[in-house]
Scaffold this motif. Structure first.
Motif, mmCIF file in Angstrom:
data_model
loop_
_atom_site.group_PDB
_atom_site.id
_atom_site.type_symbol
_atom_site.label_atom_id
_atom_site.label_comp_id
_atom_site.label_asym_id
_atom_site.label_seq_id
_atom_site.Cartn_x
_atom_site.Cartn_y
_atom_site.Cartn_z
ATOM 1 N N SER A 84 0.808 -1.218 0.000
ATOM 2 C CA SER A 84 0.000 0.000 0.000
ATOM 3 C C SER A 84 0.847 1.276 0.000
ATOM 4 O O SER A 84 0.393 2.322 -0.465
ATOM 5 N N LYS A 85 2.073 1.220 0.492
ATOM 6 C CA LYS A 85 2.872 2.435 0.655
ATOM 7 C C LYS A 85 3.582 2.851 -0.626
ATOM 8 O O LYS A 85 3.633 4.036 -0.963
ATOM 9 N N HIS A 86 4.126 1.889 -1.365
ATOM 10 C CA HIS A 86 4.968 2.235 -2.511
ATOM 11 C C HIS A 86 4.406 1.815 -3.864
ATOM 12 O O HIS A 86 4.847 2.338 -4.894
ATOM 13 N N PHE A 87 3.457 0.893 -3.889
ATOM 14 C CA PHE A 87 2.880 0.457 -5.164
ATOM 15 C C PHE A 87 1.532 1.162 -5.376
ATOM 16 O O PHE A 87 0.492 0.524 -5.458
ATOM 17 N N ASN A 88 1.580 2.486 -5.442
ATOM 18 C CA ASN A 88 0.333 3.251 -5.430
ATOM 19 C C ASN A 88 0.253 4.263 -6.575
ATOM 20 O O ASN A 88 -0.407 5.284 -6.453
ATOM 21 N N ARG A 89 0.897 3.937 -7.697
ATOM 22 C CA ARG A 89 0.940 4.897 -8.802
ATOM 23 C C ARG A 89 -0.048 4.532 -9.917
ATOM 24 O O ARG A 89 -0.370 3.353 -10.121
ATOM 25 N N ILE A 90 -0.494 5.571 -10.604
ATOM 26 C CA ILE A 90 -1.222 5.388 -11.860
ATOM 27 C C ILE A 90 -0.161 5.386 -12.953
ATOM 28 O O ILE A 90 0.528 6.387 -13.166
ATOM 29 N N LEU A 91 -0.002 4.279 -13.645
ATOM 30 C CA LEU A 91 1.074 4.137 -14.616
ATOM 31 C C LEU A 91 0.723 4.725 -15.978
ATOM 32 O O LEU A 91 1.588 5.229 -16.684
#
Length: 974
Positions: A84-91
């Motif tokens: 939840s902390k680091h894998f939270n981007r819209i690619l």
């Protein structure tokens, strides 16, 4: 296991300490199991390393995002992997084709905020949408209130990138016949495991006997919400297994697989054009649950976009919550159930017509006794009330709570009235009653029987009810899980639900995808018994503690912490608005949530043998970054008041550990300021030059970068006694002004302006010498001193304050102690006296708004300034009152335009932002919303804030001077 070696391989973090492991031992379910480690990965290589480590050492990885699962999906004994902390981007967002590629840790509502400018949204809407993440929604195949139109996450999942159980990376998406067959033969795959996955499904679904068994055994197709086992029934409807079927796509199987088949690293999701804004909610008030379910069938003929139920238990729970009691504005009488039908049309006129047509149909059918129609901004409040259902159900006192055991059953919507009638007959047989709420329109109600899981009888009922309801669901050929998943709660019933043959097929899928059983084992297949590893042990004794603050409403301190059910409302980001929880918003660490603090209190107070379990350093570690902002007091639907819990914990902790010097210093703030006024030159010299300021701050433990409070040229009390001359001969009414310690010593000018304003408006201002508020002592857990101050102030004011002669204050944190802490600090008659004073105690903004609405303030006294004001609300002001009064008076008294800054806590939180170890976080919180918003404003825009610490933080963080609303209103007088 060599975790040190693994730690060196990771870019991210790996925790093996007891505290972190305990915080990840639960989710929003009834289960508890302490993991061996918790990983916070930063990259895909981290995930690969973790999976390879699990393979080599015979352990497991448990994928986790927000941790709001209700069937124990993210509870396990292996390595919890929190993305939840680091894998939270819209690619990527493809506006032309209407899709986005996202990482699993992006929050659903945050995603939609980013999609809004493109005219799209991600349609599935769980009640937890402001903290639920796409990865979790894929894992559980989440649906939500609008599923009767938009379906489940599965229908919106186009492709996934994953890491398989052997550590290889694999893509799953739509494949034509040739591409599918090529993969079955090992071509275009990442290795043997991926090839075997395709070969196994081809072999399994090419067998006509298997296809027939699946068709006969799985829930009937007219049940749209079905998450029983793996979705092999969906695969059977695809080519090449069905002529003219859907294109084969393994991502449909990944949806609802709960992280047991592959670790999703990114997903390509379908986007939906934003619906027309012309909506009406028809709130159908019913006398019985059965009536509401039959009204539901009528409503569905009118093609609603949502049809949601709330029963009287949910509605009663709203009365116990500060925020949600205001959302009851549409409730008429005492309904046993309210069915909310949402109608969406292309115009306002059409929306009104649709609502009228539905109401007429219901009246003609004899269903419902009242039909309020809601439109505009009020729609959000109604849906807010409905979404809070899960959390609200935990705010009942005592050990018996609505249990998550058969809360996710789904049947054909036409069967729902009869199914629920039989369901309640089963409960009645066991002398149980049940909460009914949620998705009536799609055939699924969240049904929670009230059970005490601390008792042997309660645990027996937990299993008995699950077994009997599973049989009932099978009778209706429904699904035991509609959207919450099987997890470890319902896994053991899957053979009964789909048949032994189909269960073997499901097990074969798991075995093929995950040969060594390392991906979230014990979920869906081969699950442990559903009544093991529960959060509470059988015949568990709830420890009682003698406390200074009154916890009788929750039946004790420990039960106050136990009200947290793990629903994770405290994990919303700054994009969702609200105050709770500022430290989490800034750090995105689970440890900084209200949930984590409640969990550590429950763990240590329940499982410690220490005479004073409050003294455990584990609690101190988790409590450290709680700002005591009080956001949870109003925003947590379960009524977890962590500010209050922290005050008592500090008091109990200090009883064993002793009170630190800095805490004593801060607690005695008023005394220190009084001393400073005797030697004002000394105070100003000390903090006015670099050398002595550096030394003094170092001694006090304050941050060097933080400016210190300024001393007023004279105290407010001195000015009032020597200089104030009232001008009112015939006052409108008499008011008592509470002069807090900040107003007296540091901001006397604001206090003086307050008196002048009240006098000008026609009120007689009365001041009698009183004790300080006690806020600084409360903030450091020095409750004995706070209690003596509360007693003194209540004794002083109890015969003076009433409805006609109110008590008014200026600093929110000080005056609101009368409404919040004072009644909790006192007992018996003193407590009742404190409550009576609290009922007639107001912030100055509240008082002015009330008087204005009563017509007692002459608005012609004010000139038309027509200035733009950006208003930041004080945390306790928002928690215990509202920003509405402030906005009203600033708008009316000067014809100003007032915009609320959508900020939570400013980050200062009294002394928190002064403390050297907390300064950086304090400023980080300010940078979330408040500072950037203030910096964008032209100089002519007025920044308003009622809180002293808020204004101080704005000055330190942006260089801008924020004004108290009283100053702005005074300036607007002609």
């Amino acid at each position: 296991m060599n975790f040190d070696l693994l730690r060196k391989q990771l870019e991210g973090e790996l925790f093996t300490d007891e505290t972190t492991r305990k915080l990840y031992a639960t989710d929003a379910s009834a289960y508890r199991e302490i993991p061996m480690a918790v990983a916070i990965p930063r990259s895909e290589p981290d995930l690969i390393a973790l999976i390879k480590f699990a393979n080599e050492h015979g352990t497991s990885v448990i994928p986790r995002t927000a941790g709001t699962s209700l069937a124990g999906q993210v509870v396990g004994g292996g390595i919890v992997v929190d993305v939840s902390k680091h894998f939270n981007r819209i690619l990527e967002i493809n506006e032309k084709e209407g899709w986005a590629r996202v990482q699993p840790g992006i929050v659903r509502d945050d995603l939609n905020a980013a999609l809004k400018p493109y005219g799209y949204f991600f349609a599935p809407e769980t009640s937890t949408a402001n903290r639920a993440m796409i990865g979790g929604m894929i894992g559980n195949n989440s649906c939500g209130s609008n599923s009767i139109v938009y379906g489940s996450t599965r229908e919106h999942l186009l492709e996934v990138n994953t890491i398989l159980a052997d550590g290889t990376q694999a893509w799953f998406g739509p494949l034509d016949m040739n591409a599918f067959l090529a993969r079955c033969n090992g071509m275009s795959t990442s290795g043997e495991l991926e090839a075997s996955i395709y070969f196994q499904v081809k072999e399994m679904l090419s067998d006509k006997a298997n296809l027939e068994a699946i068709k006969d055994g799985f829930p009937k197709a007219s049940v749209p919400r079905r998450n029983t086992g793996y979705a092999i029934d969906m695969l059977a409807e695809m080519t090449p297994f069905k002529e003219n079927g859907e294109v084969f796509n393994f991502s449909k199987l990944i949806a609802g697989s709960e992280g047991t088949l592959a670790f999703v690293t990114s997903a390509k999701i379908k986007l939906t054009p934003i619906a027309p804004p012309h909506k009406r909610l028809v709130c159908i008030h019913c006398h019985t649950i059965d009536e509401s379910l039959r009204a539901n069938l009528v409503a569905l003929k009118h093609q609603p976009t949502a049809c949601e139920l709330m029963d009287h238990y949910v509605l009663e729970a709203t009365k116990r919550n500060i925020t949600y009691r205001d959302y009851r504005f549409f409730v008429e009488g005492d309904p046993q159930a309210i069915l909310v039908a949402e109608l969406t049309t292309d115009s306002e006129e059409a929306a009104d017509q649709a609502a009228a047509a539905l109401i007429k149909d219901l009246q003609d059918s004899g269903y419902g006794y009242s039909f309020p129609v809601i439109s505009g901004e009020d729609i959000k409040k109604v849906w807010g009330l409905r979404k809070a259902g899960l959390g609200l159900l935990s705010n009942v006192a005592g050990d018996a709570k609505p249990a998550p055991v058969i809360e996710d059953t789904a049947v054909d919507v036409q069967d729902l009235p009869e199914y629920i009638a039989e369901f309640n007959e089963i409960l009645a047989k066991h002398d149980l009653f049940c909460v009914h709420y949620a998705h009536a329109g799609s055939g699924e109600l969240h049904l929670r029987p009230i059970i005490d899981l601390k008792t042997a009888d309660g645990r027996r009922l937990f299993r008995t009810i699950a077994e009997e309801i599973a049989t009932l669901v099978k009778k209706y050929k429904g699904s035991l899980s509609g959207e919450h998943g099987d997890g470890r709660l319902r896994g053991e019933f899957i053979p009964q639900m789909v048949g032994a043959h189909n269960y073997e097929l499901i097990k074969k899928v798991k075995q093929t995808w995950d040969p060594k059983n390392i991906l979230n084992p014990g979920k869906i297949v081969n699950t442990p018994p559903m009544d093991t590893s529960l959060r509470y042990e059988e015949n568990q004794v709830t420890r009682e503690f003698e406390t200074v603050l009154d916890f009788s409403e929750t039946e004790g301190y420990l039960r106050a912490a136990e009200q947290c059910n793990g629903s994770g409302d405290c994990r919303k980001t700054e994009l969702s608005g609200g105050t709770m929880c500022p430290s989490y918003m800034a750090t995105r660490n689970e440890k900084e949530t209200t949930r984590a603090r409640a969990n550590i209190l429950r763990e240590m107070l329940t499982r410690s043998d220490n005479a004073n379990p409050f003294a455990h350093e584990e609690i101190n570690e988790v409590m450290d970054l709680c700002l005591s902002c009080k956001g949870c007091k109003s925003e947590c639907p379960s009524n977890v008041d962590m500010g209050k819990l922290k005050q008592e914990w500090q008091y109990q902790y200090y009883k064993e550990k002793g009170v630190p010097f800095r805490s004593r210093l801060i607690g005695n703030f008023a005394g220190g300021m009084k001393l400073a006024t005797l030697l004002p030159w000394g105070y100003r010299f000390t903090f006015g030059n670099q050398v002595t300021s550096t030394l003094a701050k170092s001694v006090m433990g304050f941050a060097q970068k933080r400016s210190m409070p300024k001393l007023s040229r004279q105290t407010w009390e001195r000015w009032f006694k020597k200089e104030f001359k009232p001008t009112v001969s015939e006052p409108i009414k008499q008011v008592y002004l509470f002069i807090d310690e900040l107003l007296n010593y540091n901001e006397a000018e604001i206090g003086i302006t307050t008196v002048k304003l009240l006098d000008k408006l026609g009120y007689e201002v009365v001041f009698i010498e009183h004790e300080e508020s006690g806020r600084s002592f409360l903030s450091k857990g020095l409750l004995d001193k706070a209690k003596s101050l509360a007693q003194a102030n209540v004794d002083l004011f109890k015969n003076l304050i009433d409805e006609e002669t109110p008590l008014i204050g200026v600093e929110p944190s000080a005056i609101l102690t009368f409404r919040d802490e004072y009644p909790d600090l006192l007992r018996g008659e003193d407590k009742e006296a404190a409550k009576a004073i609290a009922a007639n105690t107001f912030m100055i903004e509240e008082f002015l708004a009330k008087e204005m609405e009563a017509g007692r303030i002459d608005l012609s006294l004010f000139k038309e300034q027509k200035q733009l004001i950006k208003l930041h609300g004080h945390c306790q002001q928002k928690a215990l009152s509202s920003l509405t009064p402030v906005k009203k008076i600033l708008t009316k008294m000067g014809s100003n335009e007032v915009h609320l800054i959508p900020s939570g806590c400013c980050g200062m939180a009294g002394s928190f932002g002064y403390e050297k170890e907390h300064y950086d976080l304090s400023m980080q919180i300010g940078e979330l919303v408040l500072f950037p918003t203030v910096r964008k404003q032209p100089e002519e825009v007025i920044i308003a804030a009622a809180g002293t610490s808020c204004r101080h933080q704005v000055k330190d963080g942006t260089g801008r001077v924020a004004k108290h609303p009283v100053e702005i209103i005074w300036g607007a007088l002609k």
